[in-house]
Design a protein around this motif. Structure first.
Motif: not given
Length: 669
Positions: A390-396, A426-433, A480-481, A565-571
């Motif tokens: 899964i590609k994790v895209i972090t807004l930085r 498989k998909g994407f997650v967008i999360v903040g830095y 992922a907020l 944050y770790a739990g957020l990514l897992a969810l």
């Protein structure tokens, strides 16, 4: 331990430290101590020096920082009291025996530092971290003789250390990778911006800063220090000589450039004037007349030449990543734009000419080694990692709390387009830095179209390009907020196919407080995705109410909540797996919504709002709900945004935002 571009994706192998020692009570040591006490709850802190007066002054300085924070409203009295507790100043190295992390911030002298580390290692446990705040001395020279050098490295803070977000973390030959990853995680977790760099003299950012200043000093035969500072203001907020005065940096210049010259060539030798000047004057007695155009151009081109030379060399030698260099130059060194952005604006031909001129005037300096385009080929505002396919895209954009702007929007879209057809993704997650998801959208080009309805509609369409792409995707994208989620950031989250959040996250649509309506979907999407929450979104839109993660979860807006944050990514990763192959589209056709209850034109905080803009918003919500297609409903929202942008309230709200004042809607309908 696996390394990620986003430090918070790492699962640390140790908790936050409970006991830290700072060795050195000069200028930066107490500031580092204050940052640590403010960032790490319940921390025991020991400040050590060889002079009692310096120790006492350092402890007072820490307490003074806390008092000033209370006086300026940045901190409560209770928080300040906690910072002042459990702080020890001492001459006794024995007091650091239980320290889990020892930070050395003594004078920039290799022998002194080596002596300190030898003494520290004899006292602390083999697992305790040891780091140095040196700005230029290589880690290998300092730590190679330690029995447990694998737990030691450099953490280079920038002045003022309690406020400047950047910390360079050095990955040297002898350090355990888990130590580097832990430090990157710790700094990011506590609000800093860690930038990894190789173990060379000056690391990454000081190579830019010291040579920028050194070239300035070498040009004093062409212009005065104030004149050079004025020329530099095109590119930096504070000129080189002003910064040297603020940081008392002349001795550092001598040490850093002498070291770089010894290791990399005599062309790096410091200007001899640094040894004879204590402080640079702000003006030349008697004046020297205005700087000639030729002299100003020579200064400008020399400054740009050395900036480009060092930046290319850093990337070519893999001393640091180009995106980190861009960010560090802006945040740590005060550049208005990163060096590669400046190059891109000038173009290939001008960049080449400036480098050629530098080579003529300063033989031996690094120059361009690859095609110009190769130095521009990187993502500047997002980080991309892969976790479980899964590609994790972090807004930085930490300086703007990850607010969206055109370049960031295009980068997110480019990453999604690159991988959405890849069968291995498989998909994407967008999360903040850091601690924010996204603080909205930059005001950007909007003031230029204010009052022009057709231009405003085109602007809203343009700003929606990423969101419209998400609407049509088959692969899941999960928001992922990790913290605040405002305005355009919330509209981005709404268009993702699922939302998860940490329990401290909150959402808001503050556009009404600027005299405008949300323009890229918030008048439409909530009523189609979460119809049972319609009344809540009525208040979010018309009164700028806040919505907590817990409440949003109860309403079904957020699918799941995590503690950290770790739990957020897992969810988020789990959610991608769950909805893969079952991405739900936003409802087409008309939808039924409850009648909007009349409200006073007042925000949740009591500020006056524009009744005219609220009316535009309410009509658009009703019309969008009645639209025959989702696309038609979005068009209703774009046009409502345009109508609001042509009101007197919008003119006042945007002007107030630009002038950093509260808007006054008293004289607007």
């Amino acid at each position: 331990m696996q390394s990620y571009a986003n430090p918070l994706l790492v699962l640390p192998d140790r908790p936050l430290p409970r006991s830290v020692a700072v060795i050195g009570a000069g200028t930066i040591g107490p500031d580092i101590a204050y940052y640590l006490k403010a960032a790490v709850p319940g921390l025991k802190l020991c400040i050590v020096d060889v002079v009692q007066e310096a120790v006492d002054r350092a402890v007072r300085r820490l307490h003074d920082h806390a008092r000033k924070a209370v006086a300026t409203g940045r901190m409560s009295q209770a928080q300040a009291s906690r910072i002042s507790e459990n702080v020890v100043g001492t001459l006794d190295y024995g007091a650091i025996a239980d320290a889990e992390w020892v930070l050395e911030a003594a004078t920039e002298n290799l022998h002194i530092k080596q002596t300190i580390f030898e003494r520290v290692e004899a006292i602390v446990s083999p697992r305790a971290l040891i780091t140095s705040n040196t700005s230029s001395l290589p880690a290998e020279q300092m730590f190679d003789a330690l029995r447990h050098g694998e737990r030691a490295t450099i953490t280079h803070f920038f002045t003022p250390a309690w406020k400047n977000p950047v910390v360079e973390v050095v990955r040297w030959r002898g350090v355990d990778s888990s130590v580097v990853e832990y430090l990157r995680w710790l700094f990011c977790f506590t609000g800093k911006v860690p930038l990894e760099t190789a173990d060379v003299a000056g690391f990454m950012l000081d190579r830019v800063f010291t040579n920028w200043c050194n070239e300035s000093a070498l040009m004093l035969d062409r212009a005065t220090a104030p004149e050079i500072d004025r020329v530099s203001h095109e590119f930096v907020h504070a000129g080189p000589f002003s910064v040297l005065n603020l940081t008392r940096g002349n001795p550092i210049m001598i040490a850093a450039n002498t070291l770089q010259a010894r290791l990399e060539g005599e062309h790096y030798l410091p200007a001899s004037i640094f040894g004879s000047v204590d402080r640079w004057v702000d003006a030349v007695p008697g004046g020297s007349g205005p700087l000639s155009a030729d002299a100003a151009e020579a200064v400008r081109e020399r400054l740009l030449g050395i900036l480009f030379s060092q930046s290319m060399d850093i990337v070519d030698r893999r001393i640091g990543e180009p995106a980190d260099l861009e960010l560090g130059c802006r945040l740590a060194l005060g550049f208005k734009k990163g060096p590669f952005e400046v190059m891109n604006g000038l173009g290939e031909e001008m960049t080449r000419r400036l480098l050629d001129r530098l080579s003529e005037e300063r033989p031996g300096m690094p120059t361009q080694k690859r095609p110009f385009a190769a130095y521009q080929d990187f993502l500047r505002h997002v980080l991309v990692d892969e976790v479980d396919r899964i590609k994790v895209i972090t807004l930085r954009r930490p300086e703007a709390l990850n607010a969206l702007h055109d370049d960031m929007t295009d980068e997110i879209l480019s990453v999604i387009r690159r991988y959405e057809s890849d069968a291995d993704v498989k998909g994407f997650v967008i999360v903040g830095y850091g601690r924010a998801f996204c603080a909205g959208a930059d005001i950007g080009r909007f003031p230029n179209v204010l009052g022009d309805p057709e231009a405003c509609i085109r602007y809203a369409h343009d700003c929606s390009r990423l969101l419209r792409h998400l609407d049509g995707m088959a692969k899941p994208v999960v928001a992922a907020l990790n913290g605040m989620c405002l305005g355009g950031g919330f509209e981005l989250a709404m268009r993702c196919h699922a939302i998860v959040a940490v329990d401290s996250a909150w959402m808001q649509l503050p556009e009404i407080t600027l005299g405008i309506v949300p323009g890229i979907g918030a008048l439409v999407v909530p009523y189609r995705r979460w119809p049972k929450a319609a009344a809540i979104f009525d208040d979010l839109l018309r009164r700028a109410e806040r919505l907590t993660a817990k409440h949003a979860h109860e309403l079904g807006v957020i699918d799941a909540i995590a503690d950290d944050y770790a739990g957020l990514l897992a969810l988020a990763l789990e959610r991608v797996d769950t909805i893969s192959g079952h991405v739900k589209k936003i409802a087409e056709g008309p939808v039924s919504i409850p009648a909007l209850t009349p409200v006073e034109p007042k925000a949740a905080n009591g500020d006056r709002l524009s009744s005219e803009v609220i009316g535009i918003m309410e009509k658009a919500v009703r019309d969008a709900a009645a639209a025959s297609t989702f696309a038609d409903a979005l068009e209703v929202g774009y046009r409502a945004f345009a109508r609001s942008a042509c009101t007197a309230a919008a003119k006042e709200g945007v002007a107030a935002f630009q002038e950093r004042r509260r808007p006054d809607f008293t004289n607007t309908p």
